[in-house]
Design an enzyme around this catalytic site. Structure first.
Site, PDB file in Angstrom:
ATOM      1  N   GLU A 178       6.437   0.338  14.622  1.00 19.58           N
ATOM      2  CA  GLU A 178       7.704  -0.158  14.066  1.00 19.58           C
ATOM      3  C   GLU A 178       8.916   0.558  14.663  1.00 19.58           C
ATOM      4  OE1 GLU A 178       5.019   0.536  12.289  1.00 19.58           O
ATOM      5  OE2 GLU A 178       4.522  -1.239  11.103  1.00 19.58           O
ATOM      6  N   PHE A 221      -0.386   0.399  -3.715  1.00 21.44           N
ATOM      7  CA  PHE A 221      -0.785   0.553  -2.317  1.00 21.44           C
ATOM      8  C   PHE A 221       0.389   0.213  -1.395  1.00 21.44           C
ATOM      9  CE2 PHE A 221      -2.689  -1.220   1.622  1.00 21.44           C
ATOM     10  CZ  PHE A 221      -3.177  -0.021   2.112  1.00 21.44           C
ATOM     11  N   GLN A 222       0.709   1.133  -0.515  1.00 18.77           N
ATOM     12  CA  GLN A 222       1.804   0.983   0.450  1.00 18.77           C
ATOM     13  C   GLN A 222       3.168   0.772  -0.201  1.00 18.77           C
ATOM     14  OE1 GLN A 222       0.457  -1.810   3.508  1.00 18.77           O
ATOM     15  NE2 GLN A 222      -0.382  -0.072   4.639  1.00 18.77           N
TER      16      GLN A 222
END
Ligand SMILES: Cc1ncc(C[n+]2csc(CCOP(=O)(O)OP(=O)(O)O)c2C)c(N)n1
Lengths: 208, 579
Positions: free
Chosen positions: B68, B130-131
């Site tokens: 990213e 999660f995340q």
């Protein structure tokens, strides 16, 4: 009140109390964006109050710090640069009326028994908020030194708990924010929007 | 009516209203904003957007990067050469945090970006799902604005604001974090309305004519006026207005590295580079001029050196669109607020036609000294190891100054900025304010998408290349045509230079080993060669430039060459050292 204007109170290189008055959109996250501007420069916020202003949807912050005029001016510009900030003022203590609210919780029997306590409360203009068998809560509004003094005075009499609010301040020479806001809402940025200390020499209130 | 019928009519009604998923709204908004290229990387929380993207094949080109950070630097490179807003997609959590370096870089270098990150479902916010990361708070200090969307209905307005804020006034990065449910949710979508006004946001302060006439008066009386310009001239699209001003007033002009290509290198009034490794004349004469006119630059400490000895003799006039820049580092005697595209013509009107021949002569004298002591040897060495300078000189000769030059950070960056020639604006792409190693390769990829018809040359150190070299995969897959020159000095050169000069040559962790870069490029199906000798320099560069598709040229340059002149940290600009 003296005839000094805003610029005369600002001391470029001497630290003193400054109160920022910040008008913002009522948006999640704006508090942290403003706080970051201070913490990024390792400047401690002495007192912070935020609440809805008299205008629907607009919040008003009061932030108190101890800094030099030079730093304060730069901070004001950084705050005003935030997309969701409408307007920033900063003032010395001479230019504002301010209050803090303090609450004192004291055992009720002490008040009943000790004439001295009653005298103190009267002297400080304390008013009872709640009276219970076991304790009574008084409130006092005033400046920090006054409310502090009462804490010291009440300590020998088993003061149970004490809390003080942040400073809320009104700018003496402000003509209010309503009119300015109308201009903000207009599509064309107004003259007011760009005034600064150079443009605005006659005005006692610093606007950016 | 039967319950069944009621339900059916109800469904029918809503079916008329429901026209669009949140994800589709995002893509429709991008189309309306003229976005054709997006750099990104998919993941769980942004899958609905990628699913919608599947149907936009041919309308929006998505460049799949390898990290990213690569996506955001590519978007920066794209924005810097094209003047358009760069767009990035990333998933929540690690995808979003990988954007932070690029956001900080874009924030300090005023690059317009809109980054769209996926976020966990709204009902999971704050549960350490999660995340999940608090991307809004993490990125608050490094974005011009950010906003979390939890309801699809907010998407069009949030994106319209994002694009408006990113590109208007002093540009900057904006991040919009969109929860997964909002991407999936169906909602009514009316025609997309672009944003052109936010009541609490003033992109540019109103121009005060008084300040401009005051400035003109001072300029007209000056005998040794000096212009410093930065990227503001480019961001304002004011290159012509700027040129008109200096040509009429006859004032010599020097640039910050971000302002570099705003006027052609060959312009007679272009006296060169400011700052720590800038040219001798501009630095020394900063402390001799009588009027200093700063335009769209922010007096970065790498430009000013020691502030209490900076241009103290001069009357300072500062033009900037961002009021918070005026008086921030250097106190201005006259602050001219506003977009320089508007303020400069007003100033030009008021200044007298002039030529400061004698004063210009001072610049030429000092330039001669610099050429003799530093430049000649750097650009035309006849013996000894290859220098970075001669690589740039030869490149100039072959490209005629028409290439886009993207650099990384370090010695090669300073050498490239010092010696590369430019004919047109938006040609020099570098990480200025943040000094982000690893910027070059992805930014060069993005630059090529931003200016497909131009030759893009990335100039990078052996250290910085290894920070984002995985983007070779992006080049391979997306068939990007960029030319990469690795200036290999087998050291983290800039840090080594400091250790040599200021730490008694105690070389601490600057010795860096590299893989076989040419073989590495080959593994990504990119051609290249390694150059070790001077004789083949020109032909190697020629081969690189003529090669169809990307090419990697590794040049083995002198190991312990230093970049000079140099204003040592803590010294005044006039204490600049020639050796
Ligand atoms: C991400 C990051 N980490 C560390 C640095 C500090 N730094 C600045 S220049 C430099 C050395 C760069 O070495 P190289 O890429 O080989 O280029 P050279 O200076 O040799 O041309 C380093 C480590 C930085 N600018 N960015």
């Amino acid at each position: 009140m003296t005839s000094l204007n805003h610029k005369d109170y600002i001391k470029e290189d001497v630290k003193q109390d400054y109160t920022f008055t910040v008008y913002t959109e009522n948006r999640i996250g704006i508090l942290s964006r403003i706080a970051i501007i201070f913490s990024k420069r390792k400047i401690n916020i002495e007192s912070l109050n935020t609440s809805p202003s008299e205008i629907d949807g607009i919040h008003r912050f009061n932030i108190v710090i101890q800094e030099t005029g030079d730093v304060v001016r730069k901070l004001a510009r950084q705050i005003e640069k935030q997309v969701e900030v409408l307007k920033v003022y900063f003032n010395t203590n001479h230019e504002i009326i301010w209050q803090e609210l303090a609450l004192y919780k004291v055992p009720t029997d002490i008040i009943a028994e000790q004439v001295e306590v009653e005298r103190l409360l009267r002297q400080y203009g304390a008013s009872a908020v709640v009276i219970r068998k076991d304790y009574t809560v008084f409130s006092v509004t005033g400046h920090r030194e006054e409310t502090d003094r009462l804490v010291t005075a009440l300590e020998p009499y088993n003061l149970i708990e004490f809390v003080r609010s942040a400073r809320v301040a009104i700018i003496k020479n402000s003509r209010g924010f309503h009119e300015k806001l109308k201009e903000f809402e207009a599509l064309e940025p107004s003259e007011e929007v760009v005034e600064n200390e150079f443009l605005n020499k006659g005005d006692n209130v610093f606007t950016m | 009516m039967l319950v069944k019928d009621v339900l059916q009519t109800k469904n029918k009604e809503t079916a008329d209203l429901i026209s669009c998923s949140g994800s589709e709204m995002i893509l429709k908004a991008l189309i309306e904003e003229g976005v054709e290229t997006v750099f990104g990387y998919p993941g769980g929380a942004i899958m609905p957007l990628y699913d919608a993207l599947y149907d936009y094949d041919g309308k929006i080109e998505h460049i799949l990067v390898r990290h990213e950070q690569g996506a955001i630097h590519a978007a920066q490179g794209f924005a810097r050469v094209s003047g358009k807003t760069g767009v990035v997609f990333a998933t929540s959590g690690p995808g979003a945090t990988n954007l932070v370096t690029g956001l900080a870089d874009a924030q300090i270098d005023s690059t317009p970006l809109v980054c769209i990150t996926g976020q966990v479902y709204a009902h999971l916010l704050g549960t350490d799902a999660f995340q999940e990361t608090d991307v809004i708070n993490i990125t608050a200090p490094v974005t011009k604005w950010n906003y979390q969307v939890t309801d699809a209905a907010e998407i069009p307005e949030a994106l319209a604001k994002a694009f408006y804020i990113a590109r208007s006034g002093r540009p900057g990065p904006v991040l919009i974090d969109i929860t997964k449910n909002a991407q999936l949710q169906l909602a009514e979508f009316e025609a997309y309305k672009k944003c052109s006004h936010i009541r609490s946001y003033r992109p540019a302060p109103k121009i005060r004519i008084g300040a401009i006439s005051e400035a003109a008066e001072v300029i007209n009386k000056a005998t040794k006026p000096f212009v410093l310009f930065g990227q503001g001239v480019i961001l304002g699209g004011a290159e012509q207005e700027f040129t008109a001003f200096i040509e009429k007033s006859g004032i010599p002009a020097a640039w910050t590295i971000l302002g570099e290509s705003a006027i052609p290198s060959a312009h007679p009034l272009n006296v060169g580079m400011l700052g720590m490794h800038g040219n001798y004349g501009p630095n020394v004469l900063t402390n001799e001029c009588d009027v200093l006119i700063a335009i769209g630059m922010r007096f970065d400490d790498r430009v000013t050196g020691r502030l209490d000895k900076y241009a103290k003799q001069a009357t300072i006039i500062h033009f900037d669109i961002d009021p918070s820049e005026i008086d921030k580092n250097v106190k201005a005697d006259i602050g001219v607020w506003g977009d320089c595209k508007e303020t400069l013509p007003l100033l030009t009107e008021l200044v007298k036609k002039h030529s400061h021949a004698e004063w210009l002569q001072r610049f030429s004298e000092l330039e001669r000294q610099e050429i003799e002591t530093v430049i000649h040897q750097e650009l035309n060495p006849e013996t000894g190891e290859l220098t970075m300078g001669e690589v740039i000189r030869t490149l100039n000769e072959l490209t005629n100054g028409d290439a886009v030059i993207v650099t990384d950070v370090g010695q090669h960056q300073m050498v490239a900025c010092r010696y590369a020639k430019f004919n047109s604006s938006r040609s020099n792409v570098t990480s200025g304010g943040l000094g982000t190693m690893g910027f070059c390769l992805p930014a060069a990829i993005g630059a090529k998408f931003g200016a497909p018809e131009r030759t893009v040359v990335g100039i990078v150190g052996d250290g910085g290349f290894q920070m984002t070299l995985q983007e070779l995969g992006t080049i391979m897959q997306s068939k990007v045509d960029i030319k990469i020159i690795i200036m290999n000095n087998r050291f983290l050169g800039m840090v080594r230079q400091w250790q040599q000069l200021f730490n008694d040559k105690r070389y601490s962790s600057v010795n860096i080993e590299s893989p076989d870069f040419v073989a590495l490029a080959k593994a990504y199906r990119i051609d290249g060669q390694c150059l070790e000798t001077r004789e083949n320099l020109r032909s190697a560069l020629q081969t690189m430039l003529e090669h169809e598709g990307s090419y990697l040229l590794e040049v083995m340059v002198g190991k312990e060459n230093n970049v000079f002149p140099m204003v040592p940290q803590g010294c005044s600009v006039s204490e600049i050292r020639l050796k």
